[in-house]
Scaffold this active site. Sequence first.
Site, mmCIF file in Angstrom:
data_model
loop_
_atom_site.group_PDB
_atom_site.id
_atom_site.type_symbol
_atom_site.label_atom_id
_atom_site.label_comp_id
_atom_site.label_asym_id
_atom_site.label_seq_id
_atom_site.Cartn_x
_atom_site.Cartn_y
_atom_site.Cartn_z
ATOM 1 N N ARG A 261 0.817 -1.216 0.000
ATOM 2 C CA ARG A 261 0.000 0.000 0.000
ATOM 3 C C ARG A 261 0.848 1.262 0.000
ATOM 4 O O ARG A 261 0.458 2.301 -0.498
ATOM 5 C CB ARG A 261 -0.897 0.030 1.236
ATOM 6 C CG ARG A 261 -2.231 -0.584 0.925
ATOM 7 C CD ARG A 261 -3.144 -0.671 2.103
ATOM 8 N NE ARG A 261 -3.945 -1.881 1.916
ATOM 9 C CZ ARG A 261 -4.866 -2.311 2.723
ATOM 10 N NH1 ARG A 261 -5.117 -1.651 3.814
ATOM 11 N NH2 ARG A 261 -5.534 -3.395 2.443
ATOM 12 N N CYS B 162 -8.101 -20.607 12.973
ATOM 13 C CA CYS B 162 -9.079 -20.694 14.071
ATOM 14 C C CYS B 162 -10.399 -21.252 13.587
ATOM 15 O O CYS B 162 -11.234 -21.675 14.386
ATOM 16 C CB CYS B 162 -9.378 -19.315 14.644
ATOM 17 S SG CYS B 162 -7.969 -18.237 14.702
ATOM 18 N N TYR C 116 -27.425 0.348 28.303
ATOM 19 C CA TYR C 116 -28.447 -0.474 28.948
ATOM 20 C C TYR C 116 -29.770 -0.389 28.198
ATOM 21 O O TYR C 116 -30.274 0.697 27.906
ATOM 22 C CB TYR C 116 -28.685 -0.051 30.392
ATOM 23 C CG TYR C 116 -30.043 -0.455 30.893
ATOM 24 C CD1 TYR C 116 -30.381 -1.809 30.975
ATOM 25 C CD2 TYR C 116 -31.011 0.485 31.229
ATOM 26 C CE1 TYR C 116 -31.644 -2.203 31.387
ATOM 27 C CE2 TYR C 116 -32.283 0.099 31.643
ATOM 28 C CZ TYR C 116 -32.595 -1.241 31.714
ATOM 29 O OH TYR C 116 -33.837 -1.630 32.099
#
Lengths: 477, 477
Positions: B46, B69, B451
């Site tokens: 890049r 993974c 919340y």
Amino acid sequence: MSRGAAGAITAPSLDFTDGGTGVSRDRLVVIGGDAGGMSAASQARRRRDADELEIIAIERGTHTSYSACGIPYWIAGDVDAADDLVARAPAVFRDKYAIDVHLRHEATAIDLDRREVTARDLDGHGERTFGFDQLMIATGAVPVRPKLPGIDRPGVYGVQTLDDGAAVQAAVRPDRTCAVVVGGGYIGLEMAEALVRRGLDVTLVEAADHLMSTMDPDLADQIADAVRNVGITVRLGESVTGIEGADHVRAVTTDAGVIPADLVVLGLGVRPNSALAKSAGIDCGPTGGIVTDRQQCTSHEGVWAAGDCVETFHRVSCRPVHIALGTHANKQGRVAGINIGGGYATFPGVIGTAITKICNLEIARTGLSSRECAAVGLSGVTISVESTTRAGYFPGAELMTTKIIAERGTGRLLGAQIVGREQSAKRIDVLATALWNGMTVEEMVGMDLSYAPPFSPVWDPVLIAARKAADAVAAAR
Amino acid sequence: MSRGAAGAITAPSLDFTDGGTGVSRDRLVVIGGDAGGMSAASQARRRRDADELEIIAIERGTHTSYSACGIPYWIAGDVDAADDLVARAPAVFRDKYAIDVHLRHEATAIDLDRREVTARDLDGHGERTFGFDQLMIATGAVPVRPKLPGIDRPGVYGVQTLDDGAAVQAAVRPDRTCAVVVGGGYIGLEMAEALVRRGLDVTLVEAADHLMSTMDPDLADQIADAVRNVGITVRLGESVTGIEGADHVRAVTTDAGVIPADLVVLGLGVRPNSALAKSAGIDCGPTGGIVTDRQQCTSHEGVWAAGDCVETFHRVSCRPVHIALGTHANKQGRVAGINIGGGYATFPGVIGTAITKICNLEIARTGLSSRECAAVGLSGVTISVESTTRAGYFPGAELMTTKIIAERGTGRLLGAQIVGREQSAKRIDVLATALWNGMTVEEMVGMDLSYAPPFSPVWDPVLIAARKAADAVAAAR
């Protein structure tokens, strides 16, 4: 200091003793039996038992410590009964905490010189006066109710208390087919969704030209799409001019037409319910909320306040704000209660974190929005990224948009917003914690966030956004 | 500096020009085509285009930039094909990034004086030598393979590369009915679950007396229960002594008996694959990993390293650690690539954050475990709390346990662990961000976390845990 349950003692310096026990007691009077008031009461009780501190709570409604935020889910049917929303019933406070709860009593006056509160029994049994040594004001908020023709007509509901929720619940009947929700913020959208799920034709009217003024317009557009997709009619940029009907609401009129309505829900936000405190001479601030210090003490010693009736300070804008949220009420109430109980605690302010779920979208924000940055003279560099909630190849990976506003020059995180599907929005807490700690987006890029395919791509969406924001800050220098 | 594709140039100071174009080019050789190496290569590209920088990547296997993974999820059937795990195929690197990728080439020697890498073509086409100006070492890790009798018998598999995964995939056949997984860490548990979901009888053997040594024993007990509940036989405190069989594995012997096995998977962790670097004279540290500075430069100028082959530093223990995780590899590779490309970036270290999903449990940790605290002489105050993932009354609210270790005296957060059902474990990132910023548990109590009933109780589990930890720290003073 001791007093009979209904007695009024004027001189707080006098040291009365409790009916023959020989123990001297102070009295704490709490006005408001919800989050702020009862958190304070329980904390004070933990530090000073009933021999030392008498606690009396006065609550206008019929419930204590309930989740007002849960009302839309009760209306929608996700939650079975109002009682499910009650964290602690009055009997629990009486039996476990020795707190004398007076329901259906509305405090009508505070006399700071005489140190007494007058309360009216709403069931017609007259007035009572409660003397206090310490006073906790937790009178909450009241829904904004514009002075429109017909606004008080039967069938027009606010959604603030559990009793309000019960009224809406009772109003949803088979013969009521169309509802109008006025206001496209959190509560308006949640209620619109609840009512459409209950089978009503729902029209949502919002005066601004996008929903959710707390979010930036580009993300709000995604929300409008999701809301329309479940069949809610969204009318933006349209102002309500009146409510029509005879003995019951029949239609809502706007500057663009008439919308039939068997039921109207007001979701225009709330304002601090601080009139009682103000008329007692307690300082209120520019937001209309009661002013407190960091310990939640008002302008008058021994008089405390917490929750939706106070204003607090915003750690990013450094301005006073009124943000009515149960999570602040609980924290502020706890702080007040610790101090009332003889401890020391302070409330550190807020950063404007909020979250909700509307239809199939999770929506969250923290810090300042673009508009809020502009309002306080902060110049932000803004980026948005689309990413997936899990590894792209993992089943259930969903799209999410993360938006970050970083300060031009310094790169300090100023605000963030997330709109996405399941498992996206709670990531706002990572951004909130970074912002709380004054991190720059460049610093955030290196953070050790968790990664496994069921939980995130190898670059967590928060880190992707931080990286892109860091590039943008560098480019803008 | 320019070289022919297979040419070996010994003097990096000579300024060759590219076949007649007159443009001088440097050459970067990357050993290892996965996360660390290819992140570095792409970042370098890049910043410096193909006219300035030639990039050659040497990869022993047949894939680039894949998610190791993800292998257990591919075995389990959650992911359809190996290709789904590949983030960027070799052709993408060639076509989009002008990176010349040599698959099935194993680097066998690095000559730092001549600045060249020798690589063997694994398909039998002999050896090649690649000169370099800059060298990126990203040789990854190798599975720990104890010297046990029969360990090299056919039917015994490690799970480190995509090619390893393909071997296990091929080994799961209808005539193979029982599998033994050796080691009860992340990969062992994930593979045990994958194999039981594929219909095998699975026995997991762990030498320690609890699973997941990275977690505290009390939480590990919950994990063992969940694993047993899906039908996996868990044998704790039992050491493998050998692998039996003739042309193929038939059984695993332990100090407590014999376990029939048609298939054995080794999940004993990994160690840095640093032998090549070490034999070239590049410094390795106490963990066996290559030592780098903050810019990911090794002991030799122009020689960089990243990913599972390096050691890094732990911001809490202040010790070097080897933690093989794709997320670190990507970040370190990016840092190396920026520096190779002429920019400036540093890797800030790790705090041991990890997450996984085993059966119906989400499991996460950050910072130090109790054992790790003790090992570095940090005295912690430890608390655990049970809470719910959503408001208790909200549909889908699930139980979760949050454990916090705070430093005695200061209250500084040292570590945290979460075990719970859906929507619990990703909260570890909030704790990781707090820990990253050196917060005390007392400071955390006031944090403005989001919340709403679908996302958390009004006190978020992280805040409940912080509050309880703050109380415990105060009580321990």
